[in-house]
Design a protein around this motif. Structure first.
Motif, PDB file in Angstrom:
ATOM      1  N   GLY A   1       0.798  -1.263   0.014  1.00  0.00           N
ATOM      2  CA  GLY A   1       0.060   0.156  -0.077  1.00  0.00           C
ATOM      3  C   GLY A   1       0.762   1.269  -0.015  1.00  0.00           C
TER       4      GLY A   1
ATOM      5  N   HIS B   1      -5.011   5.295   6.435  1.00  0.00           N
ATOM      6  CA  HIS B   1      -3.514   5.602   7.026  1.00  0.00           C
ATOM      7  C   HIS B   1      -3.419   7.092   6.928  1.00  0.00           C
ATOM      8  CE1 HIS B   1      -2.496   1.408   7.241  1.00  0.00           C
ATOM      9  NE2 HIS B   1      -1.892   1.719   8.335  1.00  0.00           N
TER      10      HIS B   1
ATOM     11  N   TYR C   1      -1.430   3.116  14.018  1.00  0.00           N
ATOM     12  CA  TYR C   1      -0.961   2.857  12.541  1.00  0.00           C
ATOM     13  C   TYR C   1      -0.392   1.671  12.194  1.00  0.00           C
ATOM     14  CZ  TYR C   1       1.432   4.396   8.293  1.00  0.00           C
ATOM     15  OH  TYR C   1       2.158   4.609   7.121  1.00  0.00           O
TER      16      TYR C   1
ATOM     17  N   MET D   1      -1.907  -1.171   9.566  1.00  0.00           N
ATOM     18  CA  MET D   1      -0.826  -1.949   8.178  1.00  0.00           C
ATOM     19  C   MET D   1      -0.896  -3.379   8.432  1.00  0.00           C
ATOM     20  SD  MET D   1       2.733  -0.634   7.354  1.00  0.00           S
ATOM     21  CE  MET D   1       3.748  -1.824   6.618  1.00  0.00           C
TER      22      MET D   1
ATOM     23  N   ASP E   1      -4.159  -4.728   6.882  1.00  0.00           N
ATOM     24  CA  ASP E   1      -4.024  -4.648   5.584  1.00  0.00           C
ATOM     25  C   ASP E   1      -3.477  -5.950   5.067  1.00  0.00           C
ATOM     26  OD1 ASP E   1      -4.736  -2.119   5.777  1.00  0.00           O
ATOM     27  OD2 ASP E   1      -2.894  -1.152   5.394  1.00  0.00           O
TER      28      ASP E   1
ATOM     29  N   GLN F   1      10.012   0.330   6.358  1.00  0.00           N
ATOM     30  CA  GLN F   1       8.800  -0.405   6.913  1.00  0.00           C
ATOM     31  C   GLN F   1       9.213  -1.540   7.380  1.00  0.00           C
ATOM     32  OE1 GLN F   1       5.652   1.029   6.812  1.00  0.00           O
ATOM     33  NE2 GLN F   1       6.790   2.973   6.160  1.00  0.00           N
TER      34      GLN F   1
END
Ligand code: AMP
Ligand code: TRP
Length: 327
Positions: free
Chosen positions: A7, A43, A125, A129, A132, A147
């Protein structure tokens, strides 16, 4: 076939760092995998957004996805908030996460630094994620190096839940590119290139005009040695430019060092301008066409339906395992 998910936040200014560090792999991966690419608008609202601008940026990123070569016939492209499973799973994962592990996330520490208080969404957050990723039984997550910590947290949460309720989630793996994994800011090569930096010459946005690209590269911070040599520690500026040049042209850094032996930074930078403009021109042209077409909206609607079908299956399994709702 492996399932791939990634994403990007619709916060404007998709730049060379996003492209070389993450988006570029999205296109390659769709040949041999089932890929799902998301525009993560939920997000984005972890920091205040103007509604009109957010919606515009969501379509901008979607158009850019298609412009760089993501093919909606091969991959699913959709907007996060169009599939309710993300928020739903996020809550369930929140209940299996610890405030201690969230406090250790460097992105949260950076974004909440010098603030009296931070929105709780900024803190949780990484859980959204993780939702997702886990919602789609993802095997592989192509992302930039920054990340890594979030992917590790996602794996920790998945492992924790699987040890209580076996086979609830597929254990995902991050996929990080070596070259180009971390593109630095042009004006300060000790910081990563970012969407939010004030100086527009710190980054090259994928849709920049050639004249802007030229200006940003020619102004890029280097050093006073005047030798084109890769040395990330002592020569971060020129090393960053060599890295960008190498990834965009496919020429190795060593070959570039040989080619530019004895040349000055000016010559090298001028060539890099040409390489960059040439690489981005077709993306820009396709983008303009796609951004204004109905095809874009149709693709996102179709993508959301296909994503939702997968998400619902996961949610049924998760809820059943957790004892949520009626059987
Ligand atoms: P973001 O801009 O935070 O939504 O990031 C989108 C994707 O681009 C993520 O996979 C990031 O890891 C990657 N990314 C962001 N900035 C950089 C950078 N300077 N260098 C390499 N990858 C980046
Ligand atoms: N946090 C990622 C970033 O800032 C964006 C993101 C959200 C993401 N959800 C994701 C990336 C799931 C990969 C998989 O870049």
């Amino acid at each position: 076939m492996k399932r791939v998910f990634s994403g990007v936040q619709p916060t404007g200014n998709i730049h060379l760092g996003n492209y070389l560090g993450a988006l570029r792999q999205f296109v390659e991966l769709q040949e041999d995998n089932q890929c799902i690419y998301c525009i993560v608008d939920m997000h984005a609202i972890t920091v205040p957004q103007d509604p009109e601008t957010l919606r515009k940026h969501t379509l901008d990123v979607a158009a850019l996805y298609l412009a760089i070569g993501i093919d909606p016939k091969k991959s699913i492209v959709f907007v996060q908030s169009d599939v309710s499973g993300h928020a739903e799973l996020s809550w369930i994962l929140t209940c299996s996460s610890y405030t201690g592990e969230l406090s250790r996330m460097t992105q949260f520490k950076d974004k909440s630094k010098n603030k009296e208080s931070a929105p709780a969404g900024l803190f949780t957050y990484p859980i959204l994620m993780a939702a997702d990723i886990l919602l789609y039984d993802t095997d592989v997550v192509p992302v930039g190096n920054d990340q890594k910590q979030h992917i590790e947290l996602c794996r920790d949460i998945a492992g924790r839940i699987n040890s209580r309720f076996p086979d609830t989630f597929v254990m995902p793996e991050g996929r990080f590119l070596k070259a180009g994994a971390r593109i630095m800011a042009l004006d300060d090569p000790t910081k990563k290139m970012s969407k939010s930096a004030e100086n527009i010459h710190s980054r090259i946005s994928l849709l920049d005009e050639p004249s802007k690209i030229k200006k940003s590269i020619m102004k890029a911070t280097t050093d006073s040695e005047g030798v084109i040599r890769f040395d990330a520690e002592n020569k971060p500026g020129i090393s960053n430019l060599l890295n960008i040049y190498s990834v965009l042209s496919g020429i190795t850094v060593e070959d570039l060092e040989k080619r530019y032996k004895g040349s000055g930074y000016g010559t090298f930078k001028k060539d890099l301008v040409d390489v960059t403009v040439e690489a981005l021109a077709p993306i820009k042209a396709r983008y303009e066409e796609i951004r204004s077409s109905q095809m874009l909206i149709d693709t996102l609607k179709d993508g959301a339906e296909r994503a939702d079908a997968i998400a619902q299956k996961t949610m049924t399994r998760v809820k059943e395992n957790f004892g949520l709702g009626l059987k």
